[in-house]
Design a protein around this motif. Sequence first.
Motif, PDB file in Angstrom:
ATOM      1  N   ALA A 266      43.759  36.163  66.107  1.00 14.17           N
ATOM      2  CA  ALA A 266      43.384  35.139  65.139  1.00 14.17           C
ATOM      3  C   ALA A 266      42.160  34.361  65.604  1.00 14.17           C
ATOM      4  N   VAL A 267      42.031  34.177  66.904  1.00 16.90           N
ATOM      5  CA  VAL A 267      40.879  33.445  67.433  1.00 16.90           C
ATOM      6  C   VAL A 267      39.588  34.210  67.161  1.00 16.90           C
ATOM      7  N   LEU A 268      39.675  35.536  67.086  1.00 21.58           N
ATOM      8  CA  LEU A 268      38.478  36.355  66.925  1.00 21.58           C
ATOM      9  C   LEU A 268      38.080  36.532  65.458  1.00 21.58           C
ATOM     10  N   SER A 269      38.733  35.796  64.575  1.00 19.65           N
ATOM     11  CA  SER A 269      38.354  35.833  63.157  1.00 19.65           C
ATOM     12  C   SER A 269      38.080  34.410  62.688  1.00 19.65           C
ATOM     13  N   VAL A 270      37.278  34.291  61.657  1.00 20.45           N
ATOM     14  CA  VAL A 270      36.892  32.974  61.160  1.00 20.45           C
ATOM     15  C   VAL A 270      38.072  32.349  60.425  1.00 20.45           C
ATOM     16  N   GLY A 271      38.362  31.080  60.765  1.00 20.44           N
ATOM     17  CA  GLY A 271      39.442  30.375  60.095  1.00 20.44           C
ATOM     18  C   GLY A 271      38.931  29.570  58.911  1.00 20.44           C
ATOM     19  N   GLU A 272      39.856  29.147  58.076  1.00 21.40           N
ATOM     20  CA  GLU A 272      39.475  28.338  56.920  1.00 21.40           C
ATOM     21  C   GLU A 272      39.230  26.889  57.309  1.00 21.40           C
ATOM     22  N   ARG A 273      39.870  26.431  58.374  1.00 20.41           N
ATOM     23  CA  ARG A 273      39.698  25.054  58.803  1.00 20.41           C
ATOM     24  C   ARG A 273      38.923  25.023  60.112  1.00 20.41           C
ATOM     25  N   ARG A 274      38.428  23.851  60.432  1.00 19.53           N
ATOM     26  CA  ARG A 274      37.713  23.682  61.691  1.00 19.53           C
ATOM     27  C   ARG A 274      38.707  23.872  62.849  1.00 19.53           C
ATOM     28  N   THR A 288      33.211  37.348  71.343  1.00 19.75           N
ATOM     29  CA  THR A 288      32.520  36.359  70.529  1.00 19.75           C
ATOM     30  C   THR A 288      33.563  35.676  69.650  1.00 19.75           C
ATOM     31  N   VAL A 289      33.736  34.374  69.863  1.00 24.76           N
ATOM     32  CA  VAL A 289      34.659  33.604  69.039  1.00 24.76           C
ATOM     33  C   VAL A 289      33.841  33.066  67.867  1.00 24.76           C
ATOM     34  N   PRO A 290      34.024  33.613  66.685  1.00 23.78           N
ATOM     35  CA  PRO A 290      33.173  33.234  65.558  1.00 23.78           C
ATOM     36  C   PRO A 290      33.371  31.763  65.187  1.00 23.78           C
ATOM     37  N   GLY A 291      32.270  31.175  64.720  1.00 27.14           N
ATOM     38  CA  GLY A 291      32.318  29.793  64.259  1.00 27.14           C
ATOM     39  C   GLY A 291      32.068  28.767  65.341  1.00 27.14           C
ATOM     40  N   VAL A 292      32.027  29.179  66.604  1.00 26.42           N
ATOM     41  CA  VAL A 292      31.848  28.217  67.689  1.00 26.42           C
ATOM     42  C   VAL A 292      30.390  27.776  67.762  1.00 26.42           C
ATOM     43  N   ARG A 293      30.192  26.474  67.705  1.00 28.34           N
ATOM     44  CA  ARG A 293      28.862  25.888  67.869  1.00 28.34           C
ATOM     45  C   ARG A 293      28.820  24.942  69.062  1.00 28.34           C
ATOM     46  N   VAL A 294      30.004  24.606  69.584  1.00 27.56           N
ATOM     47  CA  VAL A 294      30.076  23.640  70.679  1.00 27.56           C
ATOM     48  C   VAL A 294      30.999  24.194  71.763  1.00 27.56           C
ATOM     49  N   VAL A 295      30.564  24.050  73.028  1.00 24.07           N
ATOM     50  CA  VAL A 295      31.394  24.390  74.183  1.00 24.07           C
ATOM     51  C   VAL A 295      31.608  23.118  74.999  1.00 24.07           C
ATOM     52  N   VAL A 296      32.838  22.879  75.375  1.00 21.30           N
ATOM     53  CA  VAL A 296      33.168  21.816  76.325  1.00 21.30           C
ATOM     54  C   VAL A 296      33.661  22.496  77.601  1.00 21.30           C
ATOM     55  N   ASP A 297      32.951  22.283  78.689  1.00 18.84           N
ATOM     56  CA  ASP A 297      33.235  22.969  79.947  1.00 18.84           C
ATOM     57  C   ASP A 297      33.741  21.955  80.973  1.00 18.84           C
TER      58      ASP A 297
END
Length: 907
Positions: A266-274, A288-297
């Motif tokens: 499920a993580v590897l597919s685009v979700g409907e919610r943020r 590649t986790v689709p939809g990710v624009r921000v990384v917190v490390d």
Amino acid sequence: MDALPVREALPGLTGALDRHGTAVLVAPPGTGKTTLVPLALAGLLEGGPARRVVVAEPRRIAARAAARRMAWLLGERVGGSVGFTVRGERAVGRRTRVEVVTTGVLLQRLQRDQELSGVDVVVLDECHERHLDADTAAAFLWDVREALRPELRLVAASATTDAEGWARLLGGAPVVQARGAAFPVDVVWAPPPRAVRPPHGTRVDPALLTHVASVVRRALAERDGDVLAFLPGVGEIARVAGRLGDLGGVDVLQVHGRAPAAVQDAVLSVGERRRVVLATSVAESSLTVPGVRVVVDCGLAREPRVDHARGLSALTTVRASRAAGRQRAGRAGREAPGTVYRCWTEAEDARLPRFPSPEIKVADLTAFALQAACWGDPDASGLALLDPPPTGAMAAARSVLTAIGAVGPDGRAGERGARLARLGLHPRLGRALLDAAPVVGPDLAAEVVALISEEPPREYGDDLAVALRAARHGGDAYAARWRKEAGRLRGLASESAGEPSRTSPPVPDRSGARAVPALDTSSRAPGAPDGAPDAPAPVSPGASADGDDGSVASRTSGGSRLPRAKGAGARAPLPDSRPVIEGGEERRVGFVAALAFPERVARAEGGSHLMAGGTRAEAEAASPLRGAEWIAVAVADRPVGRGHARVRLGGVVDEEVARIAAGALLEHRDEVGWSDGDVVARRVERLGAVEVAVRPYPGAAPSLVRAALLDGLRREGFGLLRWPAGAAALRQRLAFLRGRLGEPWPDVSDEALHARVEEWLEPELSRARRRADLARIDAGQALARLLPWASGEALRLDELAPERITVPSGSAIRIDYSDPERPVLAVKLQEMFGLQESPRVAGAPLLVHLLSPAGRPAAVTADLASFWRDGYRGVRAELRGRYPKHPWPEDPATAEPTRHTNARLRR
């Protein structure tokens, strides 16, 4: 596919392979190296030559995802042109030309078929992670290419790697660079507002986790898109998820090796919610986790460590390397410009290590050593490795393999070793499965080994029998994984026990490809769950690199504690006759654990359990294991601040089970030694460090008794002998002469006396049997034997270092030689009247302590003439009034010495 930047590097890559047969591909995240390159090499793009390509990934989740992505690019389903094989799952078909496998699967194929028949190209992906299986596979493949199949093409691919090192390893392979496809990623330095405690073991300061949660909330408010947060382990993910539980309209997903496959997919597919995706290092690369624009490390990672001395392996939390930081940040720029929030300062970033520690340097090497032995290179000296295995770790690994019968005295694997290597288990657990199945049955053996392979949830408890019942009836994700693995192992155990396998037949998937149960032959550490690296023992069972709520399981290391089995190809396991385990299922469960970890069979002693390997372990106060006399410890850690290991998972056994399972550790010894202040002679039966039976040994050889007495003298000193006043004085006088004159006067320090014990103490020592006999030995008479009688110098002892000296009053005063640098003469001041020079011994002036009439020190001097001239007046003025009955002449240098008072003198 046309938009993937790695396409521009394909001509250079194919040209390098045509010319050299090997290449190193360096391509940043998002360029398509994992998905487009294998398709191109297989001839599935633009009608190129048809080849069979095997792509090796370090993680199962990455292998499945890469295969699905490539199939999607081709407009097909997995199992057509592209398939995959991972532990317990396989989807390949007759038309498959690209197969994605774990490095463990690749290793096993190489062991079964060194030529890799039918394979044209092998791509080792994510080489920068330096997993042990990947390094080993590269070494084996190079051997194959050099000796058997020079036409086999090899590609080492990574986003960030030591390109020069890999190029050198692959015979001077060309390095092909692909331009970055990632969008720009802004870096926001977001350190905690207050200092946090550095990680210790697997403990992470809760303040840092609270800060990470606050940074996630900040990122959601400041940036668009999904947020991917990196944390070191499962426990930290759960805690941060708990702190984010009130996010409205945002899904919080937890991704790690233990997450159900449905969640991982499920993580590897685009979700409907943020979404907020909390992940371990499993999301660093290949995915590649689709939809990710921000990384917190958070800046932390988990690495394995092995304590060979204690027989415990552990995961430890470390600062993530700069290479890992780049990989993590790149996740934010795969699809659009992004942002990475780093929870540390920019100044700290420059001090981070460049690359993660190579697993071969820090991990348990038992499985690696078995792979090398089966390959025909037991010490791995001939393998092309970027880093050689540490000598100590390899010695410990060989000790384990010899003890379980996997290799012979020469280190080479026999038929049993080959069978263990083919099981797809750590060699310890393989031994337990093979040897337990005929005794307890294939079903129970498989169930227990599956339970040990991945440490069950904490709520299952620490008793193996209780945890087994919980898994059988459980409806959680762990129970589902356990049942699947137990089924796989049941088939292997049935074959071992000579029973027909009850493994389900293969079931075709909807694409027509056969999804057959696959033997993922990785010798990865037991406990590294689905999604963790399929590496040979990077961590111990139950302690995957994904982390486990701060626990440090330790099941696979500690080979240095196991004895070597005797005889070529020795089977250290069970007696020839099949034993019968009495006492119900609980004992049989413990028996399986004891076979895997014979050096962790433990007996209750003094409030804890002493393991055969010599380490103490404690069960929790409420644990059913606490009151058991014998247990088999399957998982143990050593929490910060605790002196003993902590039992995390174990089974109850009895002495008979312990003797059977740990038979290779059983020994009978006659022990004579110094213990509790005296000579103790006994006959002992031991399981390693655990005493099983003890009885007196009255007939101990005199030489052993003598050695014990000497040991007692070394531990407690020569004060065990009788030292009359003259004996102690003699030793001090000899020490003075040795320091003043040297030879031939003997050295009488403890070290020297121990070295020459035969010369001075032997006659008395040979007659002694116990401490009381030592106390009757006159040390002075014995020391006299060391005097230089042969040269005649012994006759000058009283001349050079007299015990007493006559002072002017006629008194014979004892000299104190306790300080060999400066002997002391303590004498009443009036007895020294008239003496102009200080007395000497062996040419050295005595340090004269001039005493008052009451015997208290009044002055100290080594120069009497100077004292009479300069110091006496002050002493006279101070003491004359206090002692008026004693003479205090004005000129002591010419006065008559005396021992008496004025009144006595007048009479």
